[in-house]
Design a protein around this motif. Structure first.
Motif, PDB file in Angstrom:
ATOM      1  N   TYR A  13       9.723   9.347 -10.724  1.00 28.60           N
ATOM      2  CA  TYR A  13       9.283   8.674  -9.496  1.00 28.60           C
ATOM      3  C   TYR A  13       7.835   9.030  -9.188  1.00 28.60           C
ATOM      4  O   TYR A  13       7.026   8.154  -8.882  1.00 28.60           O
ATOM      5  N   LEU A  14       7.506  10.314  -9.270  1.00 26.59           N
ATOM      6  CA  LEU A  14       6.146  10.749  -8.950  1.00 26.59           C
ATOM      7  C   LEU A  14       5.141  10.132  -9.905  1.00 26.59           C
ATOM      8  O   LEU A  14       4.085   9.644  -9.474  1.00 26.59           O
ATOM      9  N   ASP A  15       5.456  10.120 -11.174  1.00 27.99           N
ATOM     10  CA  ASP A  15       4.556   9.520 -12.154  1.00 27.99           C
ATOM     11  C   ASP A  15       4.292   8.052 -11.814  1.00 27.99           C
ATOM     12  O   ASP A  15       3.141   7.604 -11.798  1.00 27.99           O
ATOM     13  N   MET A  16       5.342   7.314 -11.505  1.00 24.52           N
ATOM     14  CA  MET A  16       5.177   5.889 -11.192  1.00 24.52           C
ATOM     15  C   MET A  16       4.450   5.699  -9.865  1.00 24.52           C
ATOM     16  O   MET A  16       3.597   4.811  -9.738  1.00 24.52           O
ATOM     17  N   LEU A  17       4.737   6.526  -8.883  1.00 23.62           N
ATOM     18  CA  LEU A  17       4.037   6.425  -7.597  1.00 23.62           C
ATOM     19  C   LEU A  17       2.542   6.686  -7.765  1.00 23.62           C
ATOM     20  O   LEU A  17       1.713   6.002  -7.155  1.00 23.62           O
ATOM     21  N   LEU A  18       2.200   7.652  -8.585  1.00 22.56           N
ATOM     22  CA  LEU A  18       0.787   7.961  -8.797  1.00 22.56           C
ATOM     23  C   LEU A  18       0.096   6.870  -9.607  1.00 22.56           C
ATOM     24  O   LEU A  18      -1.101   6.642  -9.439  1.00 22.56           O
ATOM     25  N   ARG A  19       0.833   6.179 -10.446  1.00 20.58           N
ATOM     26  CA  ARG A  19       0.253   5.065 -11.200  1.00 20.58           C
ATOM     27  C   ARG A  19       0.050   3.839 -10.304  1.00 20.58           C
ATOM     28  O   ARG A  19      -0.997   3.212 -10.316  1.00 20.58           O
ATOM     29  N   GLU A  20       1.089   3.499  -9.558  1.00 20.21           N
ATOM     30  CA  GLU A  20       1.081   2.280  -8.748  1.00 20.21           C
ATOM     31  C   GLU A  20       0.400   2.460  -7.391  1.00 20.21           C
ATOM     32  O   GLU A  20      -0.150   1.509  -6.853  1.00 20.21           O
ATOM     33  N   ARG A  21       0.521   3.656  -6.836  1.00 16.83           N
ATOM     34  CA  ARG A  21      -0.013   3.954  -5.496  1.00 16.83           C
ATOM     35  C   ARG A  21       0.531   2.996  -4.440  1.00 16.83           C
ATOM     36  O   ARG A  21      -0.136   2.624  -3.484  1.00 16.83           O
ATOM     37  N   ASN A  22       1.785   2.595  -4.662  1.00 21.69           N
ATOM     38  CA  ASN A  22       2.460   1.686  -3.751  1.00 21.69           C
ATOM     39  C   ASN A  22       3.960   1.886  -3.952  1.00 21.69           C
ATOM     40  O   ASN A  22       4.455   1.766  -5.078  1.00 21.69           O
ATOM     41  N   VAL A  23       4.669   2.188  -2.862  1.00 21.61           N
ATOM     42  CA  VAL A  23       6.092   2.509  -2.958  1.00 21.61           C
ATOM     43  C   VAL A  23       6.900   1.315  -3.469  1.00 21.61           C
ATOM     44  O   VAL A  23       7.751   1.459  -4.347  1.00 21.61           O
ATOM     45  N   THR A  24       6.633   0.126  -2.941  1.00 24.17           N
ATOM     46  CA  THR A  24       7.392  -1.057  -3.332  1.00 24.17           C
ATOM     47  C   THR A  24       7.173  -1.396  -4.802  1.00 24.17           C
ATOM     48  O   THR A  24       8.134  -1.658  -5.543  1.00 24.17           O
ATOM     49  N   ARG A  25       5.918  -1.390  -5.255  1.00 23.20           N
ATOM     50  CA  ARG A  25       5.642  -1.698  -6.668  1.00 23.20           C
ATOM     51  C   ARG A  25       6.241  -0.644  -7.588  1.00 23.20           C
ATOM     52  O   ARG A  25       6.773  -0.958  -8.655  1.00 23.20           O
ATOM     53  N   ALA A  26       6.150   0.625  -7.204  1.00 22.27           N
ATOM     54  CA  ALA A  26       6.722   1.702  -8.018  1.00 22.27           C
ATOM     55  C   ALA A  26       8.232   1.526  -8.130  1.00 22.27           C
ATOM     56  O   ALA A  26       8.806   1.678  -9.210  1.00 22.27           O
ATOM     57  N   ALA A  27       8.875   1.180  -7.016  1.00 21.35           N
ATOM     58  CA  ALA A  27      10.325   0.950  -7.026  1.00 21.35           C
ATOM     59  C   ALA A  27      10.670  -0.207  -7.953  1.00 21.35           C
ATOM     60  O   ALA A  27      11.612  -0.111  -8.749  1.00 21.35           O
ATOM     61  N   ASN A  28       9.914  -1.294  -7.868  1.00 21.88           N
ATOM     62  CA  ASN A  28      10.166  -2.451  -8.730  1.00 21.88           C
ATOM     63  C   ASN A  28      10.011  -2.090 -10.201  1.00 21.88           C
ATOM     64  O   ASN A  28      10.802  -2.521 -11.041  1.00 21.88           O
ATOM     65  N   GLN A  29       8.999  -1.305 -10.536  1.00 19.56           N
ATOM     66  CA  GLN A  29       8.777  -0.899 -11.923  1.00 19.56           C
ATOM     67  C   GLN A  29       9.957  -0.092 -12.470  1.00 19.56           C
ATOM     68  O   GLN A  29      10.281  -0.176 -13.648  1.00 19.56           O
ATOM     69  N   LEU A  30      10.580   0.699 -11.596  1.00 17.49           N
ATOM     70  CA  LEU A  30      11.696   1.547 -12.033  1.00 17.49           C
ATOM     71  C   LEU A  30      13.053   0.877 -11.849  1.00 17.49           C
ATOM     72  O   LEU A  30      14.079   1.442 -12.228  1.00 17.49           O
ATOM     73  N   GLY A  31      13.056  -0.299 -11.241  1.00 18.16           N
ATOM     74  CA  GLY A  31      14.315  -1.010 -11.047  1.00 18.16           C
ATOM     75  C   GLY A  31      15.202  -0.394  -9.983  1.00 18.16           C
ATOM     76  O   GLY A  31      16.430  -0.425 -10.097  1.00 18.16           O
ATOM     77  N   ILE A  32      14.571   0.190  -8.965  1.00 18.08           N
ATOM     78  CA  ILE A  32      15.328   0.769  -7.857  1.00 18.08           C
ATOM     79  C   ILE A  32      14.865   0.101  -6.565  1.00 18.08           C
ATOM     80  O   ILE A  32      13.877  -0.630  -6.558  1.00 18.08           O
ATOM     81  N   THR A  33      15.566   0.366  -5.486  1.00 19.14           N
ATOM     82  CA  THR A  33      15.192  -0.232  -4.207  1.00 19.14           C
ATOM     83  C   THR A  33      14.036   0.523  -3.580  1.00 19.14           C
ATOM     84  O   THR A  33      13.799   1.702  -3.886  1.00 19.14           O
ATOM     85  N   GLN A  34      13.338  -0.153  -2.682  1.00 17.97           N
ATOM     86  CA  GLN A  34      12.233   0.484  -1.967  1.00 17.97           C
ATOM     87  C   GLN A  34      12.734   1.665  -1.130  1.00 17.97           C
ATOM     88  O   GLN A  34      12.099   2.726  -1.132  1.00 17.97           O
ATOM     89  N   PRO A  35      13.888   1.555  -0.432  1.00 11.90           N
ATOM     90  CA  PRO A  35      14.382   2.720   0.299  1.00 11.90           C
ATOM     91  C   PRO A  35      14.695   3.912  -0.600  1.00 11.90           C
ATOM     92  O   PRO A  35      14.459   5.061  -0.222  1.00 11.90           O
ATOM     93  N   ALA A  36      15.199   3.642  -1.812  1.00 12.26           N
ATOM     94  CA  ALA A  36      15.490   4.737  -2.750  1.00 12.26           C
ATOM     95  C   ALA A  36      14.192   5.422  -3.170  1.00 12.26           C
ATOM     96  O   ALA A  36      14.133   6.654  -3.279  1.00 12.26           O
ATOM     97  N   MET A  37      13.139   4.636  -3.401  1.00  7.33           N
ATOM     98  CA  MET A  37      11.851   5.221  -3.773  1.00  7.33           C
ATOM     99  C   MET A  37      11.262   6.004  -2.604  1.00  7.33           C
ATOM    100  O   MET A  37      10.712   7.092  -2.797  1.00  7.33           O
ATOM    101  N   SER A  38      11.381   5.470  -1.401  1.00  6.62           N
ATOM    102  CA  SER A  38      10.887   6.189  -0.219  1.00  6.62           C
ATOM    103  C   SER A  38      11.614   7.518  -0.054  1.00  6.62           C
ATOM    104  O   SER A  38      11.000   8.539   0.267  1.00  6.62           O
ATOM    105  N   ASN A  39      12.931   7.506  -0.295  1.00  6.79           N
ATOM    106  CA  ASN A  39      13.698   8.743  -0.235  1.00  6.79           C
ATOM    107  C   ASN A  39      13.238   9.714  -1.316  1.00  6.79           C
ATOM    108  O   ASN A  39      13.114  10.918  -1.079  1.00  6.79           O
ATOM    109  N   GLY A  40      12.956   9.194  -2.506  1.00  8.80           N
ATOM    110  CA  GLY A  40      12.438  10.045  -3.584  1.00  8.80           C
ATOM    111  C   GLY A  40      11.104  10.659  -3.217  1.00  8.80           C
ATOM    112  O   GLY A  40      10.862  11.846  -3.478  1.00  8.80           O
TER     113      GLY A  40
END
Length: 103
Positions: A13-40
């Protein structure tokens, strides 16, 4: 820090967040929901005792700590992937694969 309590998915999650710098896009890249990424992200912030990404008018920017962590996280994930990856080498003489160029 007790390493047994670290969820390796959080590093992904951290790697994708640092790449995307956007919670929604990072969640989409990993195939999870935005709330799940926010919780991560919340769990990561607790784990590292740092905000890691800060919202600005230009979007989310990494903190100094996150910038220092980024290459280390990528290295850790690359090592994990290398460790679990199967290492069967292709040998043309022994292969029974069929390749069709034109039928």
């Amino acid at each position: 820090m007790n390493i047994a309590r670290i969820d390796l998915n959080l590093l992904v999650y951290l790697d994708m967040l640092l790449r995307e710098r956007n919670v929604t896009r990072a969640a989409n890249q990993l195939g999870i929901t935005q709330p799940a990424m926010s919780n991560g992200l919340r769990r990561l912030r607790d784990l590292f005792e740092d905000p890691l990404l800060v919202r600005t008018s230009e979007g989310m920017i990494p903190t100094e700590r996150a910038q220092k962590l980024q290459p280390q996280i990528r290295n850790i994930l690359a090592n994990v992937e290398k460790t679990v990856q199967t290492t069967t080498e292709f040998n043309a003489e022994d292969s029974e694969r069929v390749f069709r160029i034109i039928e």
